[in-house]
Design an enzyme around this catalytic site. Structure first.
Site, mmCIF file in Angstrom:
data_model
loop_
_atom_site.group_PDB
_atom_site.id
_atom_site.type_symbol
_atom_site.label_atom_id
_atom_site.label_comp_id
_atom_site.label_asym_id
_atom_site.label_seq_id
_atom_site.Cartn_x
_atom_site.Cartn_y
_atom_site.Cartn_z
ATOM 1 N N TYR A 136 0.937 -1.311 0.178
ATOM 2 C CA TYR A 136 -0.002 -0.154 0.013
ATOM 3 C C TYR A 136 0.857 1.206 0.045
ATOM 4 O O TYR A 136 1.842 1.209 0.630
ATOM 5 C CB TYR A 136 -0.861 -0.164 1.285
ATOM 6 C CG TYR A 136 -1.658 1.327 1.379
ATOM 7 C CD1 TYR A 136 -2.915 1.385 0.940
ATOM 8 C CD2 TYR A 136 -1.183 2.486 2.033
ATOM 9 C CE1 TYR A 136 -3.741 2.666 0.869
ATOM 10 C CE2 TYR A 136 -1.944 3.790 2.108
ATOM 11 C CZ TYR A 136 -3.181 3.749 1.657
ATOM 12 O OH TYR A 136 -3.857 4.972 1.687
ATOM 13 N N GLU B 18 -3.582 7.553 -4.139
ATOM 14 C CA GLU B 18 -3.555 6.325 -3.215
ATOM 15 C C GLU B 18 -3.476 5.063 -4.459
ATOM 16 O O GLU B 18 -4.202 5.076 -5.096
ATOM 17 C CB GLU B 18 -4.740 6.286 -2.496
ATOM 18 C CG GLU B 18 -4.830 5.107 -1.655
ATOM 19 C CD GLU B 18 -6.215 4.832 -0.891
ATOM 20 O OE1 GLU B 18 -7.154 5.097 -1.651
ATOM 21 O OE2 GLU B 18 -6.210 4.635 0.476
#
Lengths: 295, 404
Positions: B125, B213
């Site tokens: 991530y 993101e």
């Protein structure tokens, strides 16, 4: 003694000859603020509203002794104007402009932090008023009767609402600080509250927040750690705002569980703040808070 | 402003940020063409079909009334066609869309990047966003990719790493290495990440983004770092200097009433309550919504008419609020500072007369400059409009209006 601005403040207006700058400079002069001139690059040497126009802030400092500035410069050039003021030695920089890109503000805030002793208020704020002494902002002056209650607020019209209720409840305002509704502001809630906690002319504080960010929580914890020296009445706008949506102000967006109105209000309550759920109750709650404090 | 995954990946590509290759398609036939093209370019035999909406959680999200997910694997060209058909024209509900979901009108056909090799592919991530308290950008990285990051932060906060960027100097090499080590990368993948992150940060800064993101960020079986997904938001205040990014705006993703309000320079957010409101100032507008709730109603909208409210803006505001069939009452709350209450009152009366027959109760609360005069104008207008000066009285009037 008063907070940030007083009758001796020598105020200049950046963006002096523009529509907004002109209108509000005139209003400030009528209020009695000591406006010593303004800055519009390229118009130096002329007069506007019967006051000198300077090309640079530095000239305004050197020739008119300016120590406070209010900025109405359009968003694309506002961060530059803030840094120019800081470089010229101005200690109180009040930025009204709404819509400044975040990256620009990041740079400007860092620039200010690297130079000591400068207070930046805003951007995207109504300014600062010390009733009877100086109005350096765009608020309707007549609402703010002189008194001993300080106000710290992220919002413009909600500040006027609070001041009006305080006055109608028989009290008045020492200084009202509109800190602004952007994600990056010069003076977060805690710093503004601290100024009023240390002000001998302020007996109690109204603290108005909004959804988004953690400024209210930080301020509330600071108030508690410092012994709740003065009663604080608090309100957080946006209890009904859905998550993830920007509510007008660039900073007013719920990003997580911690920055909802409910979460902030809970923290404020834990920290001994008199929290109102309805903005209509700010005035009467302040009356009660002051009584409790003295009992 | 949010943009689509395929648009975000276009930005990434421009900056040399490696992505899982893909081609956007708006019909099953176009999806098949896209898959063929990808096959030629990358040699992939497996495709991932991804619904393009402005919301995350698509992999776990389901199309209304089905078990079909917003991200599907297709192993043949026929499957590409079939699965694209299942998505286009249907509404996808994810954890971020709310129960009403979002209509899918485009899919991204992506090459499968999970091919087995010397190592197991690993999902990571990575995001960049603004840390408001610190007034600088922060990079957030985690070894737990492919999951809901809020959940990771709650359950295993030690698996989330943050690296703050000094706005004066930008991202430094040591910081990129630090994040790479924290992610447990080594060898080719470490090298690849150390080159990946600065490019990504450059793209972020130069786009005036407020969020990047990447979830998942993939370390492939042969040690490459790829952005498999991309969620990007651009700072609205900076759009004026990015006409190329502004062109990415997708009106279909926005509420039609909000688009219309925007055209009249009104700051409007549609909500699902029964009491409309029109207010000057964003903070007071939110506070007015709260007052409505405390009076027993639910706000139908957020509407800030701004500092220069006049008859035209009031009329535009009225028209937009009235288009919402759920609205049973309207509260106008204006604190007149520079704007005088008598002018607003005249604006309300004028707008009301122009629109004609308004069937729902309207409560006008005007306070501030010339408030009494404003109330007089409202009361003497002969219209079915109630006036108030004190906010508390306005709240009581709202409560009464809803109770009826």
């Amino acid at each position: 003694m008063s907070v940030l601005v007083n009758k001796d403040s020598k105020v200049i207006v950046q963006g002096f000859t523009g529509t907004e700058g002109s209108f509000h400079a005139q209003q400030m002069i009528e209020y009695g603020t000591n406006v010593v001139g303004g800055v519009t690059p390229g118009k130096g040497g002329t007069k506007h509203l019967d006051r000198p126009v300077f090309n640079t802030v530095k000239e305004a400092v050197e020739q008119a002794g300016a120590n406070v500035t209010i900025i109405f410069v359009p968003p694309a050039f506002a961060a530059d104007a803030i840094m120019e003021a800081a470089d010229a030695g101005i200690k109180v920089i009040i930025t009204i402009t709404e819509g400044i890109p975040v990256t620009d503000m990041m740079t400007a805030k860092k620039y200010i932090k690297d130079r000591k002793g400068i207070t930046l208020i805003g951007p995207n704020c109504p300014g600062v008023i010390t009733p009877g002494e100086a109005k350096v902002g765009i608020m309707p002056g007549f609402v703010f009767k002189k008194g001993r209650i300080g106000i710290v607020s992220k919002s413009g019209t909600l500040t006027y609402e609070a001041a009006d209720q305080i006055v109608k409840a028989g009290m008045g305002i020492s200084t009202a600080i509109g800190i602004g509704g952007d994600p990056i502001i010069g003076t977060p809630t805690k710093d503004a509250v601290e100024l009023l906690m240390n002000d001998p002319e302020t007996d109690a504080i109204v603290m108005i927040g909004e959804i988004g960010g953690s400024y209210e929580a930080v301020a509330a914890r600071w108030i508690k750690e410092n012994g709740n020296k003065k009663p604080v009445v608090g309100f957080v706008a946006g209890q009904t705002a859905p998550p993830g949506r920007r509510m007008g102000h660039a900073g007013a967006i719920v990003g997580g569980a911690e920055d909802t109105a409910a979460a902030k209000m809970a923290i404020m309550r834990e920290c001994g703040i008199f929290v109102v759920e309805s903005p209509a109750l700010i005035g009467e709650t302040m009356v009660k808070a002051l009584k409790k404090q003295t009992v | 402003m949010n943009i689509h995954e395929f648009q975000a990946k276009e930005i990434f590509k421009k900056y040399g940020v490696k992505i899982g290759e893909g081609i956007v398609a708006d019909s099953p036939e176009a999806a098949v063409d896209a898959a063929k093209k990808l096959q030629e370019q990358t040699g992939t035999k497996i495709f991932v079909i991804k619904a393009q909406i402005h919301a995350g959680g698509r992999g776990k999200g389901k199309f209304v009334g089905t078990e079909n997910r917003g991200v599907m694997i297709a192993k043949t060209l026929d499957e590409v066609k079939e699965k694209t058909k299942l998505m286009l024209g249907n509404t996808l509900v994810t954890i971020q869309t709310g129960p009403e979901g979002k209509l899918v009108s485009k899919v991204l056909v992506a090459a499968d990047v999970y091919a087995p090799g010397e190592m197991e592919p690993k999902e990571l991530y990575l995001s960049i966003l603004l840390d408001r308290a610190k007034s600088c950008d922060v990079i957030i990285a985690s070894t737990e990719g492919g999951m809901d990051i809020e959940h990771v932060a709650e359950t295993t906060p030690d698996k989330i790493f943050r690296e703050w960027i000094d706005p004066a100097v930008g991202l430094q090499g040591f910081q990129a290495r630090k994040v790479a080590f924290q992610l447990g990368l080594s060898g080719a993948a470490f090298k690849d990440f150390v080159s990946f992150l600065p490019k990504l940060y450059k793209a972020y800064r130069e786009s005036d983004a407020s969020q990047f993101e990447i979830n998942p960020l993939l370390r492939t079986s042969d040690g490459q770092i790829l952005a498999v997904d991309a969620k990007v938001s651009i700072d609205d205040n900076a759009l004026y200097r990015h006409p190329d990014l502004y062109a990415y705006r997708d009106l279909a993703e926005e509420d039609p009433l909000e688009v219309e309000a925007g055209e009249s320079n009104l700051n409007y957010v549609k909500l699902d309550g029964n009491v409309g409101c029109m207010v000057n100032g964003a903070g007071l507008a939110m506070a007015t919504m709260d007052v409505i709730k405390l009076s027993g109603g639910d706000p139908a909208n957020f509407l800030d008419v701004g500092g220069g409210a006049n008859a035209t803006t009031v009329e535009a505001g009225f028209r937009i609020i009235l288009k919402d069939p759920n609205v049973k009452a309207i509260l106008i709350n204006v604190f007149g500072g520079i704007v005088r209450c008598d002018r607003i009152a005249n604006g309300v009366v004028e707008a009301y007369k122009k629109i004609g027959d308004i069937k729902i109760p309207i409560i006008v609360r005007l306070q501030g400059t010339n408030a009494e005069e404003g109330a007089r104008i409202i009361n003497e207008s002969g219209l079915k409009v109630q006036s108030a000066i004190v906010l508390k009285d306005a709240a009581d009037l709202v409560a009464k209006a809803i109770a009826k």
